[in-house]
Design a protein around this motif. Structure first.
Motif, PDB file in Angstrom:
ATOM      1  N   MET A   1      18.635   9.056  48.999  1.00  0.00           N
ATOM      2  CA  MET A   1      18.276   9.496  47.652  1.00  0.00           C
ATOM      3  C   MET A   1      17.583  10.851  47.688  1.00  0.00           C
ATOM      4  O   MET A   1      17.787  11.689  46.793  1.00  0.00           O
ATOM      5  CB  MET A   1      17.378   8.450  46.981  1.00  0.00           C
ATOM      6  N   ILE A   2      16.760  11.088  48.708  1.00  0.00           N
ATOM      7  CA  ILE A   2      16.129  12.396  48.876  1.00  0.00           C
ATOM      8  C   ILE A   2      17.193  13.485  48.973  1.00  0.00           C
ATOM      9  O   ILE A   2      17.132  14.525  48.296  1.00  0.00           O
ATOM     10  CB  ILE A   2      15.231  12.423  50.131  1.00  0.00           C
ATOM     11  N   ILE A   3      18.185  13.247  49.822  1.00  0.00           N
ATOM     12  CA  ILE A   3      19.246  14.237  50.028  1.00  0.00           C
ATOM     13  C   ILE A   3      20.060  14.421  48.748  1.00  0.00           C
ATOM     14  O   ILE A   3      20.361  15.554  48.345  1.00  0.00           O
ATOM     15  CB  ILE A   3      20.136  13.820  51.210  1.00  0.00           C
ATOM     16  N   LYS A   4      20.412  13.317  48.103  1.00  0.00           N
ATOM     17  CA  LYS A   4      21.185  13.392  46.864  1.00  0.00           C
ATOM     18  C   LYS A   4      20.442  14.193  45.795  1.00  0.00           C
ATOM     19  O   LYS A   4      21.020  15.080  45.139  1.00  0.00           O
ATOM     20  CB  LYS A   4      21.470  11.974  46.344  1.00  0.00           C
ATOM     21  N   ASN A   5      19.165  13.895  45.616  1.00  0.00           N
ATOM     22  CA  ASN A   5      18.396  14.594  44.584  1.00  0.00           C
ATOM     23  C   ASN A   5      18.089  16.038  44.970  1.00  0.00           C
ATOM     24  O   ASN A   5      17.954  16.902  44.096  1.00  0.00           O
ATOM     25  CB  ASN A   5      17.110  13.830  44.282  1.00  0.00           C
ATOM     26  N   SER A   6      17.990  16.321  46.253  1.00  0.00           N
ATOM     27  CA  SER A   6      17.802  17.707  46.689  1.00  0.00           C
ATOM     28  C   SER A   6      19.045  18.535  46.373  1.00  0.00           C
ATOM     29  O   SER A   6      18.948  19.684  45.918  1.00  0.00           O
ATOM     30  CB  SER A   6      17.499  17.758  48.188  1.00  0.00           C
ATOM     31  N   HIS A   7      20.220  17.954  46.604  1.00  0.00           N
ATOM     32  CA  HIS A   7      21.464  18.639  46.224  1.00  0.00           C
ATOM     33  C   HIS A   7      21.504  18.861  44.713  1.00  0.00           C
ATOM     34  O   HIS A   7      21.963  19.918  44.243  1.00  0.00           O
ATOM     35  CB  HIS A   7      22.681  17.815  46.653  1.00  0.00           C
ATOM     36  N   ARG A   8      21.016  17.895  43.953  1.00  0.00           N
ATOM     37  CA  ARG A   8      21.005  18.048  42.490  1.00  0.00           C
ATOM     38  C   ARG A   8      20.072  19.182  42.074  1.00  0.00           C
ATOM     39  O   ARG A   8      20.381  19.945  41.150  1.00  0.00           O
ATOM     40  CB  ARG A   8      20.579  16.728  41.825  1.00  0.00           C
TER      41      ARG A   8
END
Length: 258
Positions: A57-64
């Motif tokens: 989720m950290i990676i997903k939201n960082s991409h966002r």
């Protein structure tokens, strides 16, 4: 294990985990998306800021976050309008919300426009001889500058202060990314004015538990005092690159359930 055996064991674990394959499962992949220095800094700082909780989720939201800035973080920081910031309102990662995101963008613009950028702030404090063997004073000074413009009080909690006995895990991780001279291609090492010897381990529940099991840490809380204790022990193992052992402690805890 005696000190020599412990060092050999941890050195092996550093080799095992400090390699290019580590990137695909870690938020350090976000600054690796960019080639311009300021983009790398801002992408790294923002993704490290939300680096708590589930790693996917950290990676997903960082991409966002990057997508919301048009995948041009420095340009967005320096040329945004208040209307541009409105599109950030939908962002949320745990307790970091769109208002916090917008506040961070305003503060980053202030830092690059009026203080010479992120690297300048951290390096200046080091060059003044304040705790030259540590970056903890630099983090304290950085937080003061970051919030010297108008902001919501709630946003202050997203940058920790070592002088308030915080381990400041996320910003120590960001500094590892920016400063550590890594010949394995994980840490970016684009800041040359601060010695990797001054870095502190990004202490969290995983690295803390492993450190206690290995006898590197006695304090039960993962706070600033624990970090100082762990830093001292890691500097005994390698005074020039103590935070390389973050890979060993983290890998043992997350990937091996040590």
């Amino acid at each position: 294990m005696n000190t020599s055996e412990l060092k050999d064991f941890l050195d092996e674990k550093v080799i095992q985990y400090n390699n290019f394959d580590f990137i695909e499962s870690d938020p350090v992949q976000i600054p690796h998306l960019f080639s311009i220095k300021e983009d790398i800094e801002i992408a790294g700082f923002l993704s490290a800021t939300i680096a708590w909780g589930n790693r996917k989720m950290i990676i997903k939201n960082s991409h966002r976050m990057m997508d919301l800035m048009g995948n041009a973080p420095y340009d967005f920081v320096m040329s945004h309008t208040e209307n541009d910031l409105q599109r950030l309102e939908t962002f949320v990662h745990r307790t970091f919300n769109g208002q916090d995101f917008a506040s961070f963008i305003r503060s980053l613009k202030h830092i690059y426009k009026n203080h010479g950028g992120l690297e300048t702030i951290f390096t200046q404090d080091q060059s003044q001889g304040i705790e030259t063997a540590s970056t903890q004073s630099s983090i304290h000074q950085f937080k003061k500058i970051f919030f010297e413009i108008p902001h919501q009080y709630r946003t202050q909690k997203h940058i920790s202060d070592p002088f308030n006995n915080s381990a400041a895990k996320r910003i120590n991780m960001f500094l590892r990314w920016m400063i550590r001279q890594d010949n394995k291609g994980v840490d970016l090492g684009i800041w040359k004015g601060i010695s990797p010897a001054a870095l502190s381990c990004p202490l969290d529940v995983h690295s803390g538990n492993v450190a206690r099991k290995l006898g590197l840490l006695n304090r039960k809380q993962n706070d600033g005092k624990a970090l100082a204790e762990l830093d001292l022990q890691l500097r005994i193992l390698d005074s020039s690159d103590p935070v390389k052992y973050d890979f060993a402690l983290f890998g043992l805890g997350v990937f091996e359930g040590f």
